[in-house]
Design a protein around this motif. Structure first.
Motif, PDB file in Angstrom:
ATOM      1  N   ASP A 178      -2.217  -0.966 -15.178  1.00 51.11           N
ATOM      2  CA  ASP A 178      -1.680  -0.587 -14.310  1.00 51.11           C
ATOM      3  C   ASP A 178      -0.587  -1.508 -13.557  1.00 51.11           C
TER       4      ASP A 178
ATOM      5  N   ARG B 168      -5.253 -10.908  -3.636  1.00 55.42           N
ATOM      6  CA  ARG B 168      -4.533 -10.418  -4.198  1.00 55.42           C
ATOM      7  C   ARG B 168      -4.055 -11.861  -5.346  1.00 55.42           C
TER       8      ARG B 168
ATOM      9  N   ILE C 286      -6.258  -5.130  -7.407  1.00 55.37           N
ATOM     10  CA  ILE C 286      -6.507  -4.019  -7.532  1.00 55.37           C
ATOM     11  C   ILE C 286      -7.534  -3.828  -8.817  1.00 55.37           C
TER      12      ILE C 286
ATOM     13  N   GLU D 114       1.544  -1.320   0.132  1.00 53.38           N
ATOM     14  CA  GLU D 114      -0.028  -0.002  -0.392  1.00 53.38           C
ATOM     15  C   GLU D 114       0.421   1.272   0.316  1.00 53.38           C
TER      16      GLU D 114
ATOM     17  N   VAL E   8       1.834  -3.499  -9.924  1.00 55.87           N
ATOM     18  CA  VAL E   8       1.301  -3.618  -8.932  1.00 55.87           C
ATOM     19  C   VAL E   8       2.227  -4.540  -8.099  1.00 55.87           C
TER      20      VAL E   8
ATOM     21  N   GLY F 171      -0.479   0.593  -7.990  1.00 52.57           N
ATOM     22  CA  GLY F 171      -0.450  -0.061  -6.820  1.00 52.57           C
ATOM     23  C   GLY F 171       0.143   0.299  -5.638  1.00 52.57           C
ATOM     24  N   GLY F 172      -0.341  -0.473  -4.355  1.00 52.02           N
ATOM     25  CA  GLY F 172      -0.832  -1.634  -4.097  1.00 52.02           C
ATOM     26  C   GLY F 172      -0.940  -2.777  -4.972  1.00 52.02           C
TER      27      GLY F 172
END
Length: 318
Positions: free
Chosen positions: A279, A161, A122, A48, A281, A117-118
């Motif tokens: 994205d 995840r 997500i 995070e 991550v 991300g994360g």
């Protein structure tokens, strides 16, 4: 653009002149999703913090890539940092809904979105937001990862995840036959995960297949053709651990992964053919005292945007 996004955190890639705080003026919208779900494993927690540290590290980079025909990305594109999705750490379902709503609003702008991300959970609400914003579009997905991340659940949690691609298999709008799990390798996968992909109709490309291809750029084109078959748009989702741990100290410890050159080349080739958004991550800054993986995010983003520029140029009517 020198003002902080919040606290001591600058906008992503704020060190160059191609950033703006105006959505209307921007071509590219970056946003963070500072989320690690309810189910974690071992010592790898803390992703995070990825969006914050990737932003902090990005300040030293320009948009200039001499190795890609001397392109300066920010002579062609303007970037705006939209801040972070307002996640609720104690409420998984609420957070998934907030990510979907935030992403849907960004998808409606028709800008090029990049989510930082994360954890990989997500990706599901981001793509769900795309189906909400554009319900008639069929979606292919290029998924770059060591792992399938397609378990039906983890310890009863449907949005862990390790589960987003199981949810994407179920999502109307995603064409499973155009969902390409790319770079898969290693014994932290389970036998069932390969079967789940096959049964859903998704395709698997291993790290060895990438490394042993006669020509990486040609092979990237073939992968893109697989993902773009019978769909309207292709989405790109990248887990940091598709990289070998030698190139990714801020990610899970997986060997026999891609080199930075291989990943950057694939990303450039994919985006140059037309990607709707992406994205990046699973960066864990506390595992990485020199923030190598967080720094890598800037180069990865710039390669993606260089490809996006090429794609836009190729699709411009003469």
């Amino acid at each position: 653009m020198s003002e902080m996004l919040y606290g001591n955190t600058p906008p992503f890639l704020c060190g160059i002149n191609g950033t703006t705080d105006s959505i209307d003026e921007a071509d590219v919208l970056v946003y963070g999703v500072p989320w690690e779900g309810a189910v974690t494993w071992g010592d790898f927690t803390g992703c995070e913090m990825g969006p914050k540290v990737m932003r902090l590290c990005s300040g030293r980079y320009s948009g200039y890539l001499p190795e890609l025909e001397h392109i300066d990305v920010f002579e062609h594109l303007t970037l705006a940092d939209m801040g972070d999705v307002d996640v609720v750490p104690a409420d998984v379902e609420e957070t998934m809904d907030r990510i979907e709503s935030f992403a849907a609003d960004i998808w409606k702008t028709s800008k090029f979105p990049i989510a930082l991300g994360g954890d990989h959970g997500i990706t599901y609400p981001i793509v769900r937001g795309l189906t909400k914003a554009h319900p008639n579009k069929k979606i292919g997905i290029l998924h770059l990862d060591t792992h399938y991340d397609n378990m039906p659940h983890q310890d009863g949690e449907r949005f862990a995840r390790s589960t987003p691609f199981a949810r994407l298999y179920e999502l109307d709008g995603v064409v499973n036959e155009s969902l390409i799990h790319t770079g898969i390798h290693g014994p932290r996968n389970k036998p069932a995960t390969g079967r789940y992909a096959r049964d859903a109709g998704a395709k698997t490309i291993t790290s060895n297949q990438i490394r042993e291809a006669d020509d990486l750029r040609t092979f990237a084109g073939e992968l893109y053709e697989m993902a773009s078959a019978n769909v309207d748009v292709v989405y790109l989702s990248i887990c940091s651990d598709v990289l070998d741990v030698a190139f990714n100290p801020g990610g899970p410890t997986d060997v026999n992964g891609l080199t930075s050159y291989e990943l950057l080349t694939l990303v450039y080739e994919f985006t140059s053919r037309g990607i709707v958004g992406m994205d990046f991550v699973e960066v864990y800054p506390q595992q990485d005292p020199n923030n190598v993986s967080s720094h890598f995010a800037s180069t990865l983003t710039l390669y993606a945007l260089a490809g996006h520029i090429k794609s836009k140029s190729s699709n411009t009517p003469s």
